[in-house]
Structure formats: structure tokens, C-alpha cells
Scaffold this active site. Structure first.
Site, PDB file in Angstrom:
ATOM      1  N   GLU A  35       0.916  -1.059  -0.102  1.00  0.00           N
ATOM      2  CA  GLU A  35       0.137  -0.203   0.330  1.00  0.00           C
ATOM      3  C   GLU A  35       0.473   0.876  -0.223  1.00  0.00           C
ATOM      4  O   GLU A  35       1.463   1.521   0.617  1.00  0.00           O
ATOM      5  CB  GLU A  35      -1.044  -0.085   1.431  1.00  0.00           C
ATOM      6  CG  GLU A  35      -1.616   0.968   1.445  1.00  0.00           C
ATOM      7  CD  GLU A  35      -2.497   1.816   0.466  1.00  0.00           C
ATOM      8  OE1 GLU A  35      -2.842   0.794  -0.700  1.00  0.00           O
ATOM      9  OE2 GLU A  35      -2.202   2.794  -0.395  1.00  0.00           O
ATOM     10  N   CYS A  43     -11.546   4.015   0.828  1.00  0.00           N
ATOM     11  CA  CYS A  43     -13.270   3.861   1.558  1.00  0.00           C
ATOM     12  C   CYS A  43     -12.655   4.890   2.434  1.00  0.00           C
ATOM     13  O   CYS A  43     -13.585   5.315   2.834  1.00  0.00           O
ATOM     14  CB  CYS A  43     -14.036   2.800   2.091  1.00  0.00           C
ATOM     15  SG  CYS A  43     -15.394   2.301   3.303  1.00  0.00           S
ATOM     16  N   CYS A  48     -16.253   7.464   1.774  1.00  0.00           N
ATOM     17  CA  CYS A  48     -17.515   7.112   2.527  1.00  0.00           C
ATOM     18  C   CYS A  48     -17.430   7.322   3.563  1.00  0.00           C
ATOM     19  O   CYS A  48     -18.591   8.231   4.600  1.00  0.00           O
ATOM     20  CB  CYS A  48     -17.622   5.440   2.373  1.00  0.00           C
ATOM     21  SG  CYS A  48     -17.390   4.538   1.075  1.00  0.00           S
ATOM     22  N   LYS A  51     -17.039  11.308   4.781  1.00  0.00           N
ATOM     23  CA  LYS A  51     -17.836  11.889   4.185  1.00  0.00           C
ATOM     24  C   LYS A  51     -18.946  11.595   4.708  1.00  0.00           C
ATOM     25  O   LYS A  51     -19.388  13.077   5.455  1.00  0.00           O
ATOM     26  CB  LYS A  51     -18.097  10.870   2.240  1.00  0.00           C
ATOM     27  CG  LYS A  51     -19.127  11.828   1.919  1.00  0.00           C
ATOM     28  CD  LYS A  51     -20.034  10.869   0.946  1.00  0.00           C
ATOM     29  CE  LYS A  51     -20.665   9.910   1.315  1.00  0.00           C
ATOM     30  NZ  LYS A  51     -20.845   8.770   0.282  1.00  0.00           N
ATOM     31  N   ALA A 115       4.175  -0.716  -5.174  1.00  0.00           N
ATOM     32  CA  ALA A 115       4.623  -1.732  -6.092  1.00  0.00           C
ATOM     33  C   ALA A 115       3.622  -1.926  -7.727  1.00  0.00           C
ATOM     34  O   ALA A 115       3.050  -1.380  -7.876  1.00  0.00           O
ATOM     35  CB  ALA A 115       4.141  -3.036  -5.264  1.00  0.00           C
ATOM     36  N   TYR A 178     -22.900  11.426  -7.811  1.00  0.00           N
ATOM     37  CA  TYR A 178     -23.219  11.951  -6.091  1.00  0.00           C
ATOM     38  C   TYR A 178     -21.857  12.391  -5.040  1.00  0.00           C
ATOM     39  O   TYR A 178     -22.307  12.646  -3.845  1.00  0.00           O
ATOM     40  CB  TYR A 178     -23.412   9.638  -5.586  1.00  0.00           C
ATOM     41  CG  TYR A 178     -22.124   9.160  -5.712  1.00  0.00           C
ATOM     42  CD1 TYR A 178     -21.984   9.056  -4.146  1.00  0.00           C
ATOM     43  CD2 TYR A 178     -21.526   8.595  -6.324  1.00  0.00           C
ATOM     44  CE1 TYR A 178     -21.107   8.160  -4.154  1.00  0.00           C
ATOM     45  CE2 TYR A 178     -20.336   7.671  -6.333  1.00  0.00           C
ATOM     46  CZ  TYR A 178     -19.811   7.461  -4.367  1.00  0.00           C
ATOM     47  OH  TYR A 178     -19.088   6.541  -4.303  1.00  0.00           O
ATOM     48  N   GLU A 182     -23.461  15.041  -3.241  1.00  0.00           N
ATOM     49  CA  GLU A 182     -23.010  15.169  -1.422  1.00  0.00           C
ATOM     50  C   GLU A 182     -22.314  15.977  -1.337  1.00  0.00           C
ATOM     51  O   GLU A 182     -22.748  16.709   0.214  1.00  0.00           O
ATOM     52  CB  GLU A 182     -22.249  13.547  -0.520  1.00  0.00           C
ATOM     53  CG  GLU A 182     -22.993  12.801  -1.677  1.00  0.00           C
ATOM     54  CD  GLU A 182     -22.861  11.201  -0.914  1.00  0.00           C
ATOM     55  OE1 GLU A 182     -23.539  10.287  -0.844  1.00  0.00           O
ATOM     56  OE2 GLU A 182     -21.171  10.944  -1.426  1.00  0.00           O
ATOM     57  N   HIS A 435     -46.044   0.632  12.427  1.00  0.00           N
ATOM     58  CA  HIS A 435     -47.195   2.652  11.322  1.00  0.00           C
ATOM     59  C   HIS A 435     -46.596   2.714  13.087  1.00  0.00           C
ATOM     60  O   HIS A 435     -46.667   2.527  14.041  1.00  0.00           O
ATOM     61  CB  HIS A 435     -48.317   2.181  11.441  1.00  0.00           C
ATOM     62  CG  HIS A 435     -49.334   3.643  11.408  1.00  0.00           C
ATOM     63  ND1 HIS A 435     -49.076   4.440  10.180  1.00  0.00           N
ATOM     64  CD2 HIS A 435     -50.204   4.054  12.473  1.00  0.00           C
ATOM     65  CE1 HIS A 435     -49.931   5.703  11.113  1.00  0.00           C
ATOM     66  NE2 HIS A 435     -50.655   5.570  12.206  1.00  0.00           N
ATOM     67  N   GLU A 440     -43.787   1.702   5.816  1.00  0.00           N
ATOM     68  CA  GLU A 440     -44.925   1.962   5.195  1.00  0.00           C
ATOM     69  C   GLU A 440     -45.651   1.728   4.539  1.00  0.00           C
ATOM     70  O   GLU A 440     -45.976   1.227   3.831  1.00  0.00           O
ATOM     71  CB  GLU A 440     -46.059   1.786   6.466  1.00  0.00           C
ATOM     72  CG  GLU A 440     -45.944   3.562   6.769  1.00  0.00           C
ATOM     73  CD  GLU A 440     -46.932   3.821   8.084  1.00  0.00           C
ATOM     74  OE1 GLU A 440     -48.941   2.949   7.788  1.00  0.00           O
ATOM     75  OE2 GLU A 440     -47.660   4.122   8.907  1.00  0.00           O
TER      76      GLU A 440
HETATM   77  P1  FAD Z   1      -9.497   2.288  -2.938  1.00  0.00           P
HETATM   78  O1  FAD Z   1     -10.263   1.752  -1.733  1.00  0.00           O
HETATM   79  O2  FAD Z   1      -9.747   3.443  -3.682  1.00  0.00           O
HETATM   80  O3  FAD Z   1      -8.223   0.984  -2.367  1.00  0.00           O
HETATM   81  C1  FAD Z   1      -7.178   1.252  -4.012  1.00  0.00           C
HETATM   82  C2  FAD Z   1      -5.878   1.314  -2.813  1.00  0.00           C
HETATM   83  O4  FAD Z   1      -4.125   1.511  -3.853  1.00  0.00           O
HETATM   84  C3  FAD Z   1      -5.824   2.741  -2.313  1.00  0.00           C
HETATM   85  O5  FAD Z   1      -5.161   3.164  -0.962  1.00  0.00           O
HETATM   86  C4  FAD Z   1      -4.499   3.455  -2.915  1.00  0.00           C
HETATM   87  O6  FAD Z   1      -3.574   4.207  -2.249  1.00  0.00           O
HETATM   88  C5  FAD Z   1      -3.277   1.870  -3.472  1.00  0.00           C
HETATM   89  N1  FAD Z   1      -2.726   2.568  -4.744  1.00  0.00           N
HETATM   90  C6  FAD Z   1      -2.611   2.441  -5.955  1.00  0.00           C
HETATM   91  N2  FAD Z   1      -1.550   1.504  -7.087  1.00  0.00           N
HETATM   92  C7  FAD Z   1      -0.682   1.550  -5.742  1.00  0.00           C
HETATM   93  C8  FAD Z   1       0.515   0.847  -6.059  1.00  0.00           C
HETATM   94  N3  FAD Z   1       0.485   0.547  -7.327  1.00  0.00           N
HETATM   95  N4  FAD Z   1       1.086   0.065  -5.193  1.00  0.00           N
HETATM   96  C9  FAD Z   1       0.783   0.271  -4.068  1.00  0.00           C
HETATM   97  N5  FAD Z   1      -0.283   0.599  -3.207  1.00  0.00           N
HETATM   98  C10 FAD Z   1      -0.942   1.323  -4.698  1.00  0.00           C
HETATM   99  N6  FAD Z   1     -18.228   3.819  -1.619  1.00  0.00           N
HETATM  100  C11 FAD Z   1     -20.052   3.010  -1.112  1.00  0.00           C
HETATM  101  O7  FAD Z   1     -20.179   2.160  -1.332  1.00  0.00           O
HETATM  102  N7  FAD Z   1     -20.351   4.220  -0.347  1.00  0.00           N
HETATM  103  C12 FAD Z   1     -20.199   5.792  -0.183  1.00  0.00           C
HETATM  104  O8  FAD Z   1     -20.947   6.239   0.199  1.00  0.00           O
HETATM  105  C13 FAD Z   1     -18.742   5.629  -1.118  1.00  0.00           C
HETATM  106  N8  FAD Z   1     -18.102   7.479  -0.757  1.00  0.00           N
HETATM  107  C14 FAD Z   1     -17.539   7.960  -1.645  1.00  0.00           C
HETATM  108  C15 FAD Z   1     -17.366   8.782  -0.983  1.00  0.00           C
HETATM  109  C16 FAD Z   1     -16.299   9.718  -2.216  1.00  0.00           C
HETATM  110  C17 FAD Z   1     -15.384  11.085  -1.803  1.00  0.00           C
HETATM  111  C18 FAD Z   1     -15.585   8.435  -2.905  1.00  0.00           C
HETATM  112  C19 FAD Z   1     -13.896   9.207  -3.808  1.00  0.00           C
HETATM  113  C20 FAD Z   1     -15.708   7.217  -3.077  1.00  0.00           C
HETATM  114  C21 FAD Z   1     -16.875   6.836  -2.283  1.00  0.00           C
HETATM  115  N9  FAD Z   1     -17.256   5.965  -2.745  1.00  0.00           N
HETATM  116  C22 FAD Z   1     -18.465   4.952  -1.323  1.00  0.00           C
HETATM  117  C23 FAD Z   1     -16.328   4.921  -3.116  1.00  0.00           C
HETATM  118  C24 FAD Z   1     -14.798   3.974  -2.748  1.00  0.00           C
HETATM  119  O9  FAD Z   1     -14.842   4.837  -2.484  1.00  0.00           O
HETATM  120  C25 FAD Z   1     -14.572   3.134  -3.914  1.00  0.00           C
HETATM  121  O10 FAD Z   1     -15.088   1.993  -4.526  1.00  0.00           O
HETATM  122  C26 FAD Z   1     -13.995   1.893  -2.722  1.00  0.00           C
HETATM  123  O11 FAD Z   1     -12.871   2.599  -1.943  1.00  0.00           O
HETATM  124  C27 FAD Z   1     -12.771   0.899  -4.195  1.00  0.00           C
HETATM  125  O12 FAD Z   1     -12.186   0.006  -3.136  1.00  0.00           O
HETATM  126  P2  FAD Z   1     -10.791  -0.173  -3.880  1.00  0.00           P
HETATM  127  O13 FAD Z   1     -10.443  -1.860  -3.271  1.00  0.00           O
HETATM  128  O14 FAD Z   1     -11.310  -0.956  -5.708  1.00  0.00           O
HETATM  129  O15 FAD Z   1      -9.895   0.905  -4.022  1.00  0.00           O
END
Ligand code: FAD
Length: 452
Positions: A35, A43, A48, A51, A115, A178, A182, A435, A440
Site C-alpha cells: 500500500e 473508502c 465513504c 464523507k 508496487a 453522487y 453530496e 405504523h 410503511e
Molecule cells: P481503493 O479503496 O481506492 O484502494 C486502492 C488502494 O491502492 C489505495 O489505498 C491506493 O493508495 C493503493 N495503490 C494504488 N496504486 C498502488 C500501487 N501501485 N502500489 C501500492 N498501492 C497502490 N462507496 C460506497 O459504497 N459508499 C459511499 O458512500 C462511497 N462514498 C464515496 C465518497 C467519495 C468521496 C469517494 C471518492 C468514493 C466513495 N465511494 C463510496 C467509493 C469507494 O470508496 C470505492 O468504491 C472503494 O474504495 C473501492 O475500493 P478499491 O479497493 O477498489 O480501491
């Protein structure tokens, strides 16, 4: 051939963490995870979670106002952004640590660095260290996209919204999705003067039209100045702030401009060139239903695959991948009927087809109601709640449910269980009401408002 790891996960977000934990903790695989930023990903750190906490923070003025109307004496109130931000930061630190500990307890080796892929079985860390792995999981997520207009560097994205030094007086949110909607509500609730520019005809594209209209009207009534059919041409630094020059000819000054005009998958400079991993039209990694790429040892889950960009989806894809590859339990996450919520004020909860999509598919009946809920009608507020069911004429199944109401996110989660089970309109009708509640109405709508 002996590998350093059975699985190497790139990305410690929702999808990567779940996959690593299950592969190692449940199925005994030797797992490494890299990471490059903070554990927990979008998230937890910049999506999420922070937010939703901002949504809570922004809701209090309405609560104070209602409390007064209900007869409570509420003294002077004031929002201290710095106090909130400090608490938010410590909460995110706590959550980040919890994610890290979960992985450690599951036996995952964490590499706090970037990575990239070297080949189908090798990864290289930013330190130069290389590891071989039988399987590689790409879970690198996405990032905000800001269009290349003059002055774009003056704007912030959702990433920066959690770290603002102070709250602006006047803010412009650009975008109609969204996240944009929001944040427009959050800032408005916190007392900021908010404008929202969106180039399309109505915000929240993709959701049911009536629900979109209902949310937009409510946002406007609560003070968000929404301009549809309007895009930004350029931003200029001024003495007092940022001048926003728009396609409708307007020039207005703001203290903060936030872009929320979509996100892009993180695939650049990952070492994918020439490996044979297919990249789609929107820059996403193309995978099959088991999240496998065109290269058999490389898988991808979550936002980087651009299927449904939501945390629970990334988690389920990561879990299904681990069960499939390490648990001998081939599992494909079913992307049909995924419920979601938009945390605007009021919230929008939605599952299944919009009226517009459903009527393209088959003959339907539409059941809908809009009413003033008891809690706010009592104090003379004009707020209205909307409930809508889309029903197949042929099978009687509920194809879609759309709710605009306080706590609609909580309501839609429960409706989703019934709808995923294939509930018919008659199943809803047979269910006795609770109710007095808002929800409802979902089981008391007897006559369709439209048959199409
Ligand atoms: P991520 O959570 O983005 O994780 C990817 C990780 O990979 C990151 O930590 C990044 O640093 C790391 N990374 C990237 N490249 C590399 C690399 N080469 N080497 C090492 N590490 C790397 N979803 C909901 O369900 N409900 C919500 O209310 C909601 N609200 C949101 C609000 C905002 C403002 C945003 C931006 C998103 C929101 N989402 C919400 C969407 C949700 O956050 C994403 O769908 C979710 O985090 C996706 O998970 P992921 O594992 O695919 O990627």
C-alpha cells in the site's frame, strides 16, 4: 517453481484488504500486500467514512431548527470546523490502525510502499526489492479526474475536502454525480454558500428521473444554487478568491472550487504494458466474472475494474476472488441488483431499474407516492418524501425501488433483501405496515400511478 508468495496484492483498499485477509486468514495462503498511501484506501481515508461523518456534522443545523420548533430551547450554536477535523483525523488514524491489525492478525506481510508489476509472476517495490508470486491481485482503485481547463490547478477534489484549513464562505462544486451532490449538501449544511454547476440536464444521472428531480428540488429549496447545462471554461486567481468563468457566460467569484467530475482507474505506470492485460475504453482493467485478467496469474478487483464503483462491491469481489483461487470454491460476485445510497439531504436510496430503464425492457406498472412526513409536517416544514416501486406486468416482480427520504440509505438496504429474493408487488402488499413510519408507504401503495 517456488514463489516468495502465493498471492501478492497491490493496494490496501476495500477490495485488496478483504482478498488478502481471506486468502491468508481463511485459506492459509502466504500473502504479501503493498500500500503506497494509507491502509484502508479510498473508502476509509478519503471516501465513504470521512464523507458520512461530514454528512452527520452538516445535519445538525436542521436538527437544531427542528428541536426549536418542537419546543426545545436551543442556545446559540456555532460549527467549529477545526474541532471536527481534529476528531475526524483521529478517527481515521484509529480505523487505519484497525485495518493494519486485521491484516497482521490474518498473517499478511505488509509493505508500506508502491508496487508495480515486472511480469506475470513478479512485483517490484519502490525500494527496488522484488518478489515472485503465484498470483497477483491488482486492487489499486481510482482517483479523481479533473478536466484540463485553464486554472484547473486552483480547484480541489474530494481528496482535499477532509483537510481544509478552514471552511470557505462561498464554494462552487462542479459535477452532477453522487460525490458532487453530496459535497454540495455537506457544505450547504455547514453554512457555506454553495453553487453546483453540472453540464448535463439534471444531476444524478443514471438514477430514476423522478427521484433525481425530487432530490434536486429539495437541494435547491435548502439553498444549494444548482445550475444544470453549465460547465466551467476557466478558473482565474483573484485577490479575493477564484473567478469561475462558465459556459453560460457567467463570471462569479468563489473561495473554493471543488471538482467532482468522475474518477479514473489507477493503471498508469503499473508495469502493465506488454503483459497482455486488457485495458478497456475507460482505462479500466478488463476481467471475467471471476476477476481474472487475460493473463491467468493476474486478477483485479474493485474500482480499477470499473464494474460498480462501490465499497461493498469491491469487498465482495475481493472475497470471491480469494474463495475461488485459494479456497477451491469458485465464486463469482453477482453484480445484478446492487442497492446504493446517495447521502444528499434528503438521501436517495435505490435498487434495480429506474422507470426509464425498466420501460425499455418490458411492460411495467409504476407505483409512487410523495408526501410530507409526520416529523417535519408537524412543524410546518414543506419537506416531501418520495417512494416508488417499478413492477413487471408479466412476472409481478418488483424491478426497482427508489426512495427519497431521511435515512433512505437504511430503508433501501432492507427493501433490497426482498427484491433480491424476487419479491412481487403482491408480496409487498401482503406485508403488514409498521405504523407510524415513512417506509410503511412501500407496502400500502395499492394503485399504479402509471402503466406503461
Ligand atoms: P481503493 O479503496 O481506492 O484502494 C486502492 C488502494 O491502492 C489505495 O489505498 C491506493 O493508495 C493503493 N495503490 C494504488 N496504486 C498502488 C500501487 N501501485 N502500489 C501500492 N498501492 C497502490 N462507496 C460506497 O459504497 N459508499 C459511499 O458512500 C462511497 N462514498 C464515496 C465518497 C467519495 C468521496 C469517494 C471518492 C468514493 C466513495 N465511494 C463510496 C467509493 C469507494 O470508496 C470505492 O468504491 C472503494 O474504495 C473501492 O475500493 P478499491 O479497493 O477498489 O480501491
Amino acid at each position: 517453481m517456488a514463489f516468495d508468495y502465493d498471492l501478492f496484492v497491490i493496494g490496501g483498499g476495500s477490495g485488496g484488504v478483504r482478498a488478502a485477509r481471506i486468502a491468508s486468514g481463511e485459506w492459509g495462503a502466504k500473502v504479501g500486500l503493498a500500500e503506497e498511501s494509507r491502509m484502508g484506501g479510498t473508502c476509509v481515508i478519503r471516501g465513504c467514512v470521512p464523507k458520512k461523518l461530514m454528512v452527520f456534522a452538516s445535519g445538525f443545523p436542521g436538527i437544531f431548527e427542528e428541536a426549536r420548533a418542537y419546543g426545545w430551547e436551543v442556545g446559540a450554536t456555532r460549527f467549529d470546523w477545526t474541532a471536527f477535523r481534529t476528531r475526524l483525523e483521529s478517527e481515521l488514524n484509529r480505523l487505519e490502525e484497525a485495518y493494519r491489525n486485521t491484516l497482521k492478525t490474518a498473517g499478511v506481510t505488509i509493505h508500506d510502499t508502491r508496487a508495480t508489476l515486472v511480469d506475470a509472476h513478479r512485483v517490484r517495490l519502490a525500494s527496488g526489492e522484488e518478489f515472485s508470486a503465484k498470483h497477483i491481485l491488482i486492487a489499486t482503485g481510482g482517483r479523481p479526474f479533473v478536466p484540463d481547463i485553464p486554472g484547473a490547478e486552483l480547484a480541489v477534489t474530494s481528496n482535499e475536502m477532509f483537510h481544509l484549513e478552514s471552511l470557505p464562505k462561498r464554494a462552487l462544486v462542479v459535477g452532477g454525480g453522487y460525490i458532487a451532490s453530496e459535497f454540495a449538501c455537506i457544505l450547504n449544511g455547514m453554512g457555506v454558500e454553495v453553487s453546483q454547476y453540472y453540464r448535463g440536464a439534471q444531476i444524478l444521472r443514471g438514477f430514476d428521473d423522478e427521484a433525481r428531480g425530487h432530490v434536486a428540488n429539495a437541494m435547491q429549496a435548502s439553498g444549494v444554487d444548482i445550475h444544470c447545462g453549465t460547465d466551467l471554461m476557466r478558473l482565474e486567481k483573484t485577490e479575493g478568491g477564484i473567478r469561475a468563468v462558465a459556459t453560460d457566460g457567467s463570471e462569479r467569484e468563489f473561495d473554493l472550487v471543488m471538482y467532482a467530475t468522475g474518477r479514473r482507474p489507477n493503471v498508469e505506470n503499473l508495469g502493465l504494458d506488454g503483459l497482455g492485460v486488457e485495458i478497456g475504453r475507460k482505462g479500466q482493467i478488463v476481467v471475467d466474472r471471476f476477476s481474472q485478467t487475460a493473463v491467468p496469474s493476474i486478477f483485479a478487483v474493485g474500482d480499477v475494474t470499473g464494474r460498480i464503483n462501490l465499497t461493498p462491491v469491491a469487498i465482495r469481489e475481493g472475497h470471491a476472488f480469494a474463495d475461488t483461487v485459494f479456497g477451491s470454491k469458485p465464486t463469482a460476485f453477482d453484480h445484478e441488483l446492487v442497492a446504493s445510497a446517495v447521502f444528499t439531504q434528503p438521501e436517495l436510496g435505490s435498487i434495480g431499474l429506474s422507470e426509464e430503464a425498466a420501460r425499455e425492457q418490458e411492460p411495467i406498472e409504476v407505483y409512487a407516492t410523495a408526501f410530507r412526513p409526520m416529523k417535519t409536517a408537524f412543524i410546518g416544514k414543506p419537506d416531501r418524501v418520495m417512494m416508488k416501486l417499478i413492477v413487471s406486468k408479466a412476472t409481478r416482480k418488483v424491478l426497482g425501488c427508489h426512495i427519497v427520504a431521511p435515512e433512505a440509505g437504511e430503508m433501501i438496504q432492507l427493501a433490497a433483501i426482498a427484491i433480491r429474493m424476487g419479491a412481487t408487488k403482491e408480496d409487498f402488499d401482503r406485508t403488514c405496515a409498521v405504523h407510524p413510519t415513512m417506509s410503511e408507504e412501500l407496502v400500502t401503495m395499492r394503485k399504479p400511478v402509471r402503466t406503461i
